[in-house]
Every structure is written in C-alpha cells, then in structure tokens.
Design an enzyme around this catalytic site. Sequence first.
Site, PDB file in Angstrom:
ATOM      1  N   SER A   1       0.828  -1.198   0.000  1.00  0.00           N
ATOM      2  CA  SER A   1       0.000   0.000   0.000  1.00  0.00           C
ATOM      3  C   SER A   1       0.870   1.260   0.000  1.00  0.00           C
ATOM      4  O   SER A   1       1.678   1.466  -0.904  1.00  0.00           O
ATOM      5  CB  SER A   1      -0.958  -0.044   1.200  1.00  0.00           C
ATOM      6  OG  SER A   1      -1.979   0.919   1.085  1.00  0.00           O
TER       7      SER A   1
ATOM      8  N   ASP B   1     -10.127  -4.623  -4.430  1.00  0.00           N
ATOM      9  CA  ASP B   1      -9.537  -3.667  -3.475  1.00  0.00           C
ATOM     10  C   ASP B   1     -10.413  -2.418  -3.390  1.00  0.00           C
ATOM     11  O   ASP B   1     -10.558  -1.690  -4.370  1.00  0.00           O
ATOM     12  CB  ASP B   1      -8.123  -3.293  -3.935  1.00  0.00           C
ATOM     13  CG  ASP B   1      -7.332  -2.548  -2.872  1.00  0.00           C
ATOM     14  OD1 ASP B   1      -7.944  -1.791  -2.089  1.00  0.00           O
ATOM     15  OD2 ASP B   1      -6.097  -2.704  -2.843  1.00  0.00           O
TER      16      ASP B   1
ATOM     17  N   HIS C   1      -8.036  -5.329  -0.004  1.00  0.00           N
ATOM     18  CA  HIS C   1      -6.781  -4.615   0.285  1.00  0.00           C
ATOM     19  C   HIS C   1      -6.035  -5.411   1.344  1.00  0.00           C
ATOM     20  O   HIS C   1      -6.102  -5.117   2.538  1.00  0.00           O
ATOM     21  CB  HIS C   1      -7.104  -3.190   0.763  1.00  0.00           C
ATOM     22  CG  HIS C   1      -5.922  -2.274   0.764  1.00  0.00           C
ATOM     23  ND1 HIS C   1      -5.270  -1.903  -0.393  1.00  0.00           N
ATOM     24  CD2 HIS C   1      -5.269  -1.645   1.776  1.00  0.00           C
ATOM     25  CE1 HIS C   1      -4.283  -1.086  -0.099  1.00  0.00           C
ATOM     26  NE2 HIS C   1      -4.258  -0.921   1.212  1.00  0.00           N
TER      27      HIS C   1
END
Length: 220
Positions: free
Chosen positions: A115, A169, A200
């Site tokens: 991320s 996601d 995610h």
Amino acid sequence: MFDTPLEHLQIDTGPEPRTAILWLHGLGADGHDFEPLVPVLRIPRATPVRFVFPHAPVRPVTINGGMAMRAWYDLLSLSPLRESGPDLRESIAAIEALCRHLRASCPRLLLGGFSQGGAVALATALCTELRPEGVFALSTYLPNLTHAGLEPLAGPRTSAIYQAHGQADPIIPLTAARAATQSLEDLGLSVESHEYPMAHQVCEAEISDLRAWFLARLAD
C-alpha cells in the site's frame, strides 16, 4: 521528521546474509506488520537474507480526520489518490539512507512494500541512484511524482518489478494498479504483474508467487 536514523526491525534468515529485503508497511501499521511472513517465505539457508522492516513516523493523516498514526506521508484524498509531496520526499530520503547503510554489509537489495509503503518503494527506486536488484509493489499505486516535485532518473532503475493487487480492493482501485503498470512499462521497466481475488490485503497465492520471485532474484 527524520533527524534520527529510521527505526526498524531486522531479521536474518542465516549467517552473513549478502542480500537485504527492505519491506515497508502500509498506512497505520508498523514494521511488525509483515514480520510473521519471514518463516512463511522459507528462504533457503544457502542464500540467507536480511529482512528489514522500518517503522514510519507518526503524523496526522488528512483522510482519517487528522488522526495521528504511522504514515510515510499524509494522504490528502483517496479519490483521486493524492499524497503530500514534502512528506513523500522526506520518506524517500530516509529510505535511501537506510538502504545505503544496509548495502555496507548486504550489497544486494530488494526494496518493496504494501500500500503506502509500496508507493514509497516505487518512488524511491525511480527517483534515486539506489538501483535495487528488484522492487515489489503490493496493493499499491505509483504516486504523482511531478506533483510531488520528483522526477524519474534516466537509465536503468531496477532489473525487475513484482506487482500484485486485489481485484476487489476498495482502498486503492485495481485501475490505479494497472495505470502504475503501464507507467512503469512506459519507462522501460520490466513488470511482472499479478491480480488476485482479494481486497486490500495479501493472500496465500500472492505470498507463494512473491516467494518464487524472491528466490529467482537470490539465484541471479
């Protein structure tokens, strides 16, 4: 923000490793987040690795109402994804310094993250002279380097990029990952891109593929 050396965890999978894997966590997490994956990756003892998991500093984050948490940069919005340029430049400088320190004993470097950490890893590989042997970008995107006051350097930045993203996601859309792939390929970089039926997060198939990618880099 980085007047002192970046705090980090360090785990060696065997004696005298010559390869360091620097793994950056995501927003609101810390260096312990991916520590449990070290034994899961089953790095062969014949090719020991130094895993390094740095901790981002604590700072207010706009998208979370200004709440202070560990973050590589202030994330100003999600749609569109927009980061603080000064924060991103600070984190790149800190990661670059840590990588140069690691290379004193581990000349081979793999750099990546999840991320927000993956975004910093990509920007660091593109905009510094580190030239890691590989970059892994998990559930992430490529920051707007121009808006951050950054510019990709000319010439080879890394020999290989592993990219993985969840098809469902809800935080960083799959379209952002695909756009990153295209931008990286437009820069002449080789990208191994994977998409998984997940949100995610990371999943078992992704970790298996990432392990194979790590081992191929260790065998080079």
